[in-house]
Design a protein around this motif. Structure first.
Motif, PDB file in Angstrom:
ATOM      1  N   MET A 126      42.934  -9.412  78.451  1.00 37.79           N
ATOM      2  CA  MET A 126      43.638  -8.892  79.624  1.00 37.79           C
ATOM      3  C   MET A 126      44.525  -7.722  79.227  1.00 37.79           C
ATOM      4  N   GLU A 127      45.090  -7.852  78.037  1.00 40.48           N
ATOM      5  CA  GLU A 127      45.842  -6.754  77.456  1.00 40.48           C
ATOM      6  C   GLU A 127      44.958  -5.501  77.385  1.00 40.48           C
ATOM      7  N   LEU A 128      43.692  -5.750  77.035  1.00 38.58           N
ATOM      8  CA  LEU A 128      42.736  -4.652  76.888  1.00 38.58           C
ATOM      9  C   LEU A 128      42.574  -3.904  78.211  1.00 38.58           C
ATOM     10  N   TRP A 129      42.469  -4.657  79.302  1.00 38.43           N
ATOM     11  CA  TRP A 129      42.284  -4.002  80.599  1.00 38.43           C
ATOM     12  C   TRP A 129      43.500  -3.161  80.978  1.00 38.43           C
ATOM     13  N   LYS A 130      44.697  -3.685  80.631  1.00 36.33           N
ATOM     14  CA  LYS A 130      45.913  -2.915  80.914  1.00 36.33           C
ATOM     15  C   LYS A 130      45.867  -1.564  80.215  1.00 36.33           C
ATOM     16  N   LYS A 131      45.447  -1.602  78.959  1.00 42.13           N
ATOM     17  CA  LYS A 131      45.367  -0.340  78.215  1.00 42.13           C
ATOM     18  C   LYS A 131      44.283   0.559  78.813  1.00 42.13           C
ATOM     19  N   THR A 132      43.173  -0.086  79.206  1.00 42.80           N
ATOM     20  CA  THR A 132      42.090   0.696  79.799  1.00 42.80           C
ATOM     21  C   THR A 132      42.578   1.393  81.071  1.00 42.80           C
ATOM     22  N   LEU A 133      43.344   0.647  81.867  1.00 40.69           N
ATOM     23  CA  LEU A 133      43.873   1.224  83.109  1.00 40.69           C
ATOM     24  C   LEU A 133      44.711   2.452  82.818  1.00 40.69           C
ATOM     25  N   SER A 134      45.570   2.356  81.813  1.00 41.14           N
ATOM     26  CA  SER A 134      46.445   3.510  81.617  1.00 41.14           C
ATOM     27  C   SER A 134      45.654   4.691  81.070  1.00 41.14           C
ATOM     28  N   SER A 135      44.571   4.396  80.340  1.00 38.11           N
ATOM     29  CA  SER A 135      43.765   5.525  79.898  1.00 38.11           C
ATOM     30  C   SER A 135      42.936   6.106  81.054  1.00 38.11           C
ATOM     31  N   LEU A 136      42.521   5.232  81.981  1.00 39.98           N
ATOM     32  CA  LEU A 136      41.762   5.724  83.141  1.00 39.98           C
ATOM     33  C   LEU A 136      42.609   6.610  84.043  1.00 39.98           C
ATOM     34  N   ARG A 137      43.881   6.303  84.058  1.00 38.26           N
ATOM     35  CA  ARG A 137      44.799   7.079  84.891  1.00 38.26           C
ATOM     36  C   ARG A 137      44.708   8.579  84.561  1.00 38.26           C
ATOM     37  N   ASP A 138      44.450   8.871  83.292  1.00 40.04           N
ATOM     38  CA  ASP A 138      44.339  10.280  82.901  1.00 40.04           C
ATOM     39  C   ASP A 138      42.939  10.828  83.103  1.00 40.04           C
ATOM     40  N   ARG A 139      41.994   9.951  83.321  1.00 37.93           N
ATOM     41  CA  ARG A 139      40.609  10.425  83.353  1.00 37.93           C
ATOM     42  C   ARG A 139      40.085  10.670  84.759  1.00 37.93           C
ATOM     43  N   VAL A 140      40.664  10.013  85.735  1.00 36.27           N
ATOM     44  CA  VAL A 140      40.114  10.186  87.081  1.00 36.27           C
ATOM     45  C   VAL A 140      41.169  10.811  87.990  1.00 36.27           C
ATOM     46  N   GLU A 141      40.698  11.352  89.084  1.00 38.68           N
ATOM     47  CA  GLU A 141      41.606  11.963  90.052  1.00 38.68           C
ATOM     48  C   GLU A 141      42.611  10.918  90.546  1.00 38.68           C
ATOM     49  N   PRO A 142      43.864  11.341  90.781  1.00 38.65           N
ATOM     50  CA  PRO A 142      44.867  10.377  91.249  1.00 38.65           C
ATOM     51  C   PRO A 142      44.422   9.617  92.493  1.00 38.65           C
ATOM     52  N   TYR A 143      43.756  10.322  93.411  1.00 38.74           N
ATOM     53  CA  TYR A 143      43.308   9.639  94.633  1.00 38.74           C
ATOM     54  C   TYR A 143      42.310   8.532  94.295  1.00 38.74           C
ATOM     55  N   ASP A 144      41.360   8.876  93.425  1.00 42.67           N
ATOM     56  CA  ASP A 144      40.362   7.877  93.038  1.00 42.67           C
ATOM     57  C   ASP A 144      41.016   6.721  92.285  1.00 42.67           C
ATOM     58  N   TYR A 145      41.976   7.055  91.438  1.00 47.33           N
ATOM     59  CA  TYR A 145      42.638   5.991  90.685  1.00 47.33           C
ATOM     60  C   TYR A 145      43.287   5.008  91.652  1.00 47.33           C
ATOM     61  N   LYS A 146      44.023   5.558  92.586  1.00 47.62           N
ATOM     62  CA  LYS A 146      44.772   4.704  93.496  1.00 47.62           C
ATOM     63  C   LYS A 146      43.843   3.810  94.329  1.00 47.62           C
ATOM     64  N   HIS A 147      42.776   4.437  94.867  1.00 45.02           N
ATOM     65  CA  HIS A 147      41.963   3.675  95.802  1.00 45.02           C
ATOM     66  C   HIS A 147      40.864   2.864  95.156  1.00 45.02           C
ATOM     67  N   TRP A 148      40.350   3.319  94.034  1.00 47.04           N
ATOM     68  CA  TRP A 148      39.175   2.629  93.470  1.00 47.04           C
ATOM     69  C   TRP A 148      39.475   1.858  92.201  1.00 47.04           C
ATOM     70  N   ILE A 149      40.366   2.378  91.357  1.00 42.53           N
ATOM     71  CA  ILE A 149      40.584   1.728  90.061  1.00 42.53           C
ATOM     72  C   ILE A 149      41.731   0.716  90.133  1.00 42.53           C
ATOM     73  N   ALA A 150      42.853   1.128  90.727  1.00 47.33           N
ATOM     74  CA  ALA A 150      44.022   0.256  90.721  1.00 47.33           C
ATOM     75  C   ALA A 150      43.753  -1.136  91.311  1.00 47.33           C
ATOM     76  N   PRO A 151      42.931  -1.253  92.391  1.00 51.63           N
ATOM     77  CA  PRO A 151      42.705  -2.596  92.945  1.00 51.63           C
ATOM     78  C   PRO A 151      41.834  -3.511  92.081  1.00 51.63           C
ATOM     79  N   VAL A 152      41.339  -3.005  90.957  1.00 52.19           N
ATOM     80  CA  VAL A 152      40.436  -3.809  90.128  1.00 52.19           C
ATOM     81  C   VAL A 152      41.241  -4.696  89.180  1.00 52.19           C
ATOM     82  N   SER A 153      40.804  -5.966  89.062  1.00 55.67           N
ATOM     83  CA  SER A 153      41.479  -6.846  88.114  1.00 55.67           C
ATOM     84  C   SER A 153      40.502  -7.235  87.010  1.00 55.67           C
TER      85      SER A 153
END
Ligand code: ADP
Ligand code: MG
Length: 450
Positions: A1-28
């Motif tokens: 689960m720690e891994l996913w947290k790190k993945t999320l913060s790295s994804l934040r830099d890789r995708v558009e903020p709009y996409d991050y908010k709507h598509w990535i952030a809701p993923v658990s």
């Protein structure tokens, strides 16, 4: 689960903020097995999972790869009783695997890696992509004989990958024995590096050169600056080309503009046909939304399609994403899919992209183009010199503002809403039949933008 947290913060830099908010952030993260290199991600519903599988699985995997130095199998799991989309019979845990994986259930059984939905018949053509689409169709019909290579270039989210997959489907459909190989240039680079490490270069060359009739490489710009990859690709290209095997490449820019690309490679990329794709105009955007809604079985009202198309202008992926968002919100809240809902769902984007244009401003711009006066447009005269500009003004107010049909009628001298509907139809017909009218409409649109 720690891994996913790190993945999320790295994804934040890789995708558009709009996409991050709507598509990535809701993923658990539902489950992760670092030993077997598997991760199962929880998504709100099936369509969200499919969207991630189609658009973001690459980014997720590469973030995981950077963090762990290994390739993870990513799958998505939606809650069982997801009533957001017509779902197949319930299973205890529904998995929508990354579609780019050859073994994924949603991928085409034909060519590994191709997304089933990316076909010519689901591609909507318009003036900005027609040339690329015709070239792609030509290559799909006659691989290796017309243009070699075919080089498709354009900005993000404009349909390059879609056309590339469509060629693969087409060739395979016509001749299932044709050996079609599809890779992203990222996969190509990784495959090369792994082959070098394992001392398996012969197998690598066999894969791309000797057992391949059609080679499709997506986003070729990523091989820039990688000398060994360019070297291999150069020899592969020469062999395939001399054997009249079809090569199709996509890129975000012209061959000569790719930085750090060897000259001899650049010149080869220019040997065949270069076709560009530009952002679609308003009518094409509406048509793309309609087609997408049809495919997804959504009943999409015209004014909703127009509102979305009016506000999302740069990129078809964002256009589809916005539609999905509006549809999902309407379903979740149980409220009707209408313009009101669209504004709510797209609130922050709409506010940002477009300051409102007043009907009055539009009318004045039309008057300037046609050298008529506002009072003539609002008045009763029915001479063609007046009616055409009047109809075009109504059409543009409909396109560029959120005014309803009765409001537009009222604005143009108290006409009723069926008159407005007739005017819109008439302009569509004129526009399709008459290039001069089309140019005039475009001129007014442009004058409103600057
Ligand atoms: P690119 O590779 O240029 O970044 P994609 O091919 O991935 O863009 O397209 C992004 C999304 O937009 C995909 O879902 C694709 O199906 C859709 N799309 C793009 N152009 C069109 C079009 N002309 N008609 C229908 N769908 C389109
Ligand atoms: Mg692409």
């Amino acid at each position: 689960m720690e891994l996913w947290k790190k993945t999320l913060s790295s994804l934040r830099d890789r995708v558009e903020p709009y996409d991050y908010k709507h598509w990535i952030a809701p993923v658990s993260c539902e489950r992760v097995d670092e030993g077997r290199k598997e991760i199962v991600l929880g998504v709100p519903d099936d369509s969200h999972g499919r969207w991630l599988a189609e658009h973001f699985v690459g980014a997720i995997k590469s973030a995981l790869r950077d963090l762990t130095q290994s390739d993870f199998a990513v799958s998505f799991s939606a809650p069982e009783a997801s009533d957001l989309v017509a779902a197949p019979p319930p299973a205890p845990l529904k998995l929508v695997s990354g579609v780019r994986e050859p073994e994924a259930p949603v991928a085409s059984v034909g060519v590994p890696g191709l997304i089933d939905r990316y076909r010519f018949d689901s591609f909507v053509d318009g003036p900005t992509n027609q040339f690329a689409m015709s070239a792609a169709r030509g290559v799909g019909d006659h691989p290796g004989t017309l243009y070699n290579p075919l080089f498709i270039f354009g900005g993000v989210g404009l349909g390059k990958t879609h056309l590339l997959h469509a060629i693969g489907h087409e060739v395979h459909g016509k001749n299932p024995r044709a050996r079609v190989r599809y890779v992203t240039s990222e996969q190509f680079v990784n495959d090369l590096i792994a082959s070098i490490q394992k001392n398996e270069m012969n197998a690598f060359r066999a894969r791309y050169r000797d057992t391949c009739d059609v080679l499709l490489i997506d986003d070729i710009q990523f091989i820039a600056g990688k000398d060994r990859t360019q070297e291999e690709f150069f020899h592969m290209f020469n062999t395939l080309h001399s054997l009249h095997k079809q090569i199709v490449l996509t890129c975000d820019q012209l061959p000569q503009s790719i930085p750090d690309m060897e000259d001899r490679l650049t010149s080869r990329l220019q040997w065949g046909l270069i076709a560009d794709i530009k952002p679609p105009g308003f009518e094409t955007r509406v048509a793309i939304l309609r087609r997408r809604a049809e495919v997804d079985g959504v009943d999409l009202p015209d004014d909703v399609a127009m509102t979305v198309a009016r506000h999302i202008t740069r990129n078809v992926r964002e256009l589809e994403g916005a539609l999905m968002r509006v549809v999902a919100m309407a379903k979740l809240t149980g409220r009707p899919l209408d313009v009101e809902m669209t504004h709510q769902a797209l609130g922050n984007i709409i506010g940002k992209t477009l300051e409102r244009i007043a009907p009055d401003t539009i009318m004045k711009a039309v008057c300037a183009e046609y050298k008529v006066s506002p009072s003539e447009l609002k008045g009763p005269r029915r001479h063609r010199n007046i009616t055409v500009p009047r109809q075009i003004a109504m059409y543009l107010v409909r396109e560029l503002t959120d005014e309803s049909l009765p409001q537009i009628g009222a604005f143009f001298g108290g006409r009723d809403h069926s008159t407005v509907i007739n005017s819109l139809k008439r302009v569509e017909a004129l526009r399709d039949a008459n290039p001069e009218i089309r140019a005039q409409i475009d001129r007014v649109r442009r004058s409103l933008r600057d």
